[in-house]
Design an enzyme around this catalytic site. Sequence first.
Site, mmCIF file in Angstrom:
data_model
loop_
_atom_site.group_PDB
_atom_site.id
_atom_site.type_symbol
_atom_site.label_atom_id
_atom_site.label_comp_id
_atom_site.label_asym_id
_atom_site.label_seq_id
_atom_site.Cartn_x
_atom_site.Cartn_y
_atom_site.Cartn_z
ATOM 1 N N ARG A 104 -1.436 -1.914 10.699
ATOM 2 C CA ARG A 104 -2.381 -2.119 11.799
ATOM 3 C C ARG A 104 -3.812 -2.315 11.308
ATOM 4 O O ARG A 104 -4.180 -1.854 10.233
ATOM 5 C CB ARG A 104 -2.406 -0.868 12.691
ATOM 6 C CG ARG A 104 -1.222 -0.752 13.576
ATOM 7 C CD ARG A 104 -1.503 0.241 14.692
ATOM 8 N NE ARG A 104 -1.569 1.637 14.259
ATOM 9 C CZ ARG A 104 -2.123 2.599 14.977
ATOM 10 N NH1 ARG A 104 -2.717 2.316 16.131
ATOM 11 N NH2 ARG A 104 -2.111 3.849 14.540
ATOM 12 N N GLY B 66 0.812 -1.222 0.000
ATOM 13 C CA GLY B 66 0.000 0.000 0.000
ATOM 14 C C GLY B 66 0.840 1.263 0.000
ATOM 15 O O GLY B 66 0.491 2.251 -0.656
ATOM 16 N N ARG C 233 0.878 0.041 17.419
ATOM 17 C CA ARG C 233 1.990 -0.274 16.511
ATOM 18 C C ARG C 233 2.848 -1.398 17.096
ATOM 19 O O ARG C 233 3.378 -2.229 16.378
ATOM 20 C CB ARG C 233 2.834 0.966 16.230
ATOM 21 C CG ARG C 233 2.090 2.011 15.385
ATOM 22 C CD ARG C 233 2.963 3.228 15.159
ATOM 23 N NE ARG C 233 2.287 4.310 14.457
ATOM 24 C CZ ARG C 233 1.437 5.169 15.042
ATOM 25 N NH1 ARG C 233 1.123 5.059 16.321
ATOM 26 N NH2 ARG C 233 0.888 6.139 14.334
ATOM 27 N N ASP D 251 4.574 12.527 10.723
ATOM 28 C CA ASP D 251 4.112 13.275 11.900
ATOM 29 C C ASP D 251 4.215 14.791 11.674
ATOM 30 O O ASP D 251 3.327 15.538 12.077
ATOM 31 C CB ASP D 251 4.916 12.852 13.147
ATOM 32 C CG ASP D 251 4.749 11.371 13.428
ATOM 33 O OD1 ASP D 251 3.624 10.862 13.280
ATOM 34 O OD2 ASP D 251 5.743 10.706 13.770
ATOM 35 N N HIS E 3 7.806 7.469 17.045
ATOM 36 C CA HIS E 3 6.670 7.429 16.133
ATOM 37 C C HIS E 3 5.604 6.442 16.622
ATOM 38 O O HIS E 3 5.401 5.390 16.043
ATOM 39 C CB HIS E 3 7.136 7.069 14.703
ATOM 40 C CG HIS E 3 5.971 6.946 13.754
ATOM 41 N ND1 HIS E 3 5.213 8.025 13.366
ATOM 42 C CD2 HIS E 3 5.408 5.865 13.165
ATOM 43 C CE1 HIS E 3 4.244 7.621 12.567
ATOM 44 N NE2 HIS E 3 4.333 6.305 12.435
HETATM 45 N N1 LIG Z 1 6.671 5.232 9.558
HETATM 46 C C1 LIG Z 1 5.432 5.617 9.327
HETATM 47 O O1 LIG Z 1 5.090 6.789 9.523
HETATM 48 C C2 LIG Z 1 4.444 4.652 8.746
HETATM 49 C C3 LIG Z 1 3.265 5.144 8.164
HETATM 50 C C4 LIG Z 1 2.372 4.241 7.622
HETATM 51 C C5 LIG Z 1 2.638 2.866 7.674
HETATM 52 N N2 LIG Z 1 3.784 2.431 8.242
HETATM 53 C C6 LIG Z 1 4.120 1.004 8.293
HETATM 54 O O2 LIG Z 1 4.590 0.588 7.012
HETATM 55 C C7 LIG Z 1 4.396 -0.822 6.868
HETATM 56 C C8 LIG Z 1 3.777 -1.149 5.525
HETATM 57 O O3 LIG Z 1 2.470 -0.623 5.446
HETATM 58 P P1 LIG Z 1 1.571 -0.875 4.127
HETATM 59 O O4 LIG Z 1 0.289 -0.169 4.364
HETATM 60 O O5 LIG Z 1 2.352 -0.560 2.905
HETATM 61 O O6 LIG Z 1 1.349 -2.455 4.215
HETATM 62 P P2 LIG Z 1 1.002 -3.468 3.020
HETATM 63 O O7 LIG Z 1 0.588 -4.743 3.640
HETATM 64 O O8 LIG Z 1 0.055 -2.817 2.077
HETATM 65 O O9 LIG Z 1 2.393 -3.635 2.261
HETATM 66 C C9 LIG Z 1 3.481 -4.241 2.867
HETATM 67 C C10 LIG Z 1 4.260 -4.967 1.806
HETATM 68 O O10 LIG Z 1 5.371 -5.588 2.435
HETATM 69 C C11 LIG Z 1 5.596 -6.798 1.753
HETATM 70 N N3 LIG Z 1 6.435 -7.692 2.532
HETATM 71 C C12 LIG Z 1 6.096 -8.511 3.553
HETATM 72 N N4 LIG Z 1 7.163 -9.205 3.954
HETATM 73 C C13 LIG Z 1 8.197 -8.819 3.190
HETATM 74 C C14 LIG Z 1 9.574 -9.190 3.129
HETATM 75 N N5 LIG Z 1 10.099 -10.094 3.948
HETATM 76 N N6 LIG Z 1 10.338 -8.573 2.200
HETATM 77 C C15 LIG Z 1 9.824 -7.664 1.377
HETATM 78 N N7 LIG Z 1 8.539 -7.284 1.386
HETATM 79 C C16 LIG Z 1 7.740 -7.867 2.281
HETATM 80 C C17 LIG Z 1 4.198 -7.340 1.494
HETATM 81 O O11 LIG Z 1 4.204 -8.335 0.485
HETATM 82 C C18 LIG Z 1 3.472 -6.075 1.096
HETATM 83 O O12 LIG Z 1 3.474 -5.869 -0.294
HETATM 84 C C19 LIG Z 1 3.548 -1.233 8.072
HETATM 85 O O13 LIG Z 1 4.368 -1.808 9.052
HETATM 86 C C20 LIG Z 1 2.975 0.067 8.567
HETATM 87 O O14 LIG Z 1 2.633 0.028 9.923
HETATM 88 C C21 LIG Z 1 4.683 3.294 8.780
HETATM 89 O O1 LIG Z 2 -0.868 4.347 12.267
HETATM 90 C C1 LIG Z 2 -0.195 3.447 11.753
HETATM 91 O O2 LIG Z 2 -0.158 2.297 12.174
HETATM 92 C C2 LIG Z 2 0.607 3.762 10.522
HETATM 93 C C3 LIG Z 2 1.532 4.912 10.686
HETATM 94 O O3 LIG Z 2 2.468 4.716 11.691
HETATM 95 C C4 LIG Z 2 0.840 6.235 10.822
HETATM 96 O O4 LIG Z 2 1.263 7.054 11.631
HETATM 97 O O5 LIG Z 2 -0.102 6.491 10.053
#
Ligand SMILES: NC(=O)c1ccc[n+]([C@@H]2O[C@H](COP(=O)([O-])OP(=O)(O)OC[C@H]3O[C@@H](n4cnc5c(N)ncnc54)[C@H](O)[C@@H]3O)[C@@H](O)[C@H]2O)c1
Ligand SMILES: O=C(O)C[C@H](O)C(=O)O
Length: 337
Positions: A104, A34, A110, A173, A200
């Site tokens: 999540r 995503g 988280r 953030d 975060h």
């Molecule tokens: N830092 C931030 O501010 C922030 C913000 C939003 C989301 N996130 C985090 O980012 C992560 C991803 O979110 P998303 O919405 O894209 O999830 P998602 O499920 O849509 O995508 C995650 C991708 O990771 C892949 N994946 C899983 N295991 C893997 C591996 N071993 N090697 C490579 N790829 C692998 C999956 O196949 C999938 O395509 C989550 O942990 C989410 O909590 C962080």
């Molecule tokens: O809220 C989450 O789990 C994803 C990300 O860390 C966010 O801040 O949107």
Amino acid sequence: MFAATRAASFAAKRSFSTSAANLSKVAVLGAAGGIGQPLSLLLKENPHVSHLALYDIVNTPGVAADLSHINTNSKVTGHTAANDGLKAALEDAHVVVIPAGVPRKPGMTRDDLFNTNASIVQTLAQAAAKHCPKAHILIISNPVNSTVPIFAEVLKKAGVFDPKRLYGVTTLDVVRASRFVSEIKNKDPKDVKITVVGGHSGVTIVPLLSQSGFEFTKEELDALTHRIQFGGDEVVQAKDGAGSATLSMAFAGARFANSVLEATVGGKKGVIEPSFVKSDLYADQGIEYFSSNVELGPNGVEKIHGLGEISDYEKDLVQKCLVDLKKNIAKGESFGQ
Ligand SMILES: NC(=O)c1ccc[n+]([C@@H]2O[C@H](COP(=O)([O-])OP(=O)(O)OC[C@H]3O[C@@H](n4cnc5c(N)ncnc54)[C@H](O)[C@@H]3O)[C@@H](O)[C@H]2O)c1
Ligand SMILES: O=C(O)C[C@H](O)C(=O)O
């Protein structure tokens, strides 16, 4: 609107950014997810990227074929675990952006993602230590407060940890803080810069609204602080089981990656972004990682800014932050060790 503005600004820069020295390979791990897909789209527009290597356990050939038709200068390759795909994606990478892992669902923190995402991040760190030990590593995977220490421990074990090149991405953030404050103050968000420090997740996210130049009532301060700390929950609830923030995160991740590229290969001076990095700010309290404004230079983190003058209200928030942050970091470190 962002894409148009960004494209215009990138197009303007492209005229002086075409020399080989300014170009670099960027790998995205988790590129079919995503966040991974829109983030890769935004990186395809970035004039500093010569090669965009997309790695995921599924679907990257399709995502790469699709992006490769966009007529910007970079080459796009797609990799899965087959044929040593992770190695191919990482070799020669200058920047590695990591949004791999599960997001999540409503009711989760988280930290509830730790059990799944810790091993994913550990595996990717072992590969990065081997195939691109000098790369700048940008961690998006949650819980960031723990995944960054995990990554660091793996790099340390391999003898290749460079604290200047490992960053937890907390840009979302500050993006949220800017937007939320601009809404109540009726301003253009481009003129609203809010410093956010700490970590975060929840109370570890500490907005320094007293430094914004705006006055807030106590009610506004409470509401804004809570909204910035728990903005992620708003999206998780609205998506109702279909994940967490992806598009705003892609925007924030692309902004941070661009800042790292501008500072490390673009020759730009004075690039400042917040990031969760190895930091001395609270090391005397046993807290080795902390997010604050960081000045980026040719080798990555050049200077970590302190918090400056903060209000009593914010001092209280920082104390609450440190309690949780310490536990989150320790959990990541012990897993990584
Ligand atoms: N830092 C931030 O501010 C922030 C913000 C939003 C989301 N996130 C985090 O980012 C992560 C991803 O979110 P998303 O919405 O894209 O999830 P998602 O499920 O849509 O995508 C995650 C991708 O990771 C892949 N994946 C899983 N295991 C893997 C591996 N071993 N090697 C490579 N790829 C692998 C999956 O196949 C999938 O395509 C989550 O942990 C989410 O909590 C962080
Ligand atoms: O809220 C989450 O789990 C994803 C990300 O860390 C966010 O801040 O949107």
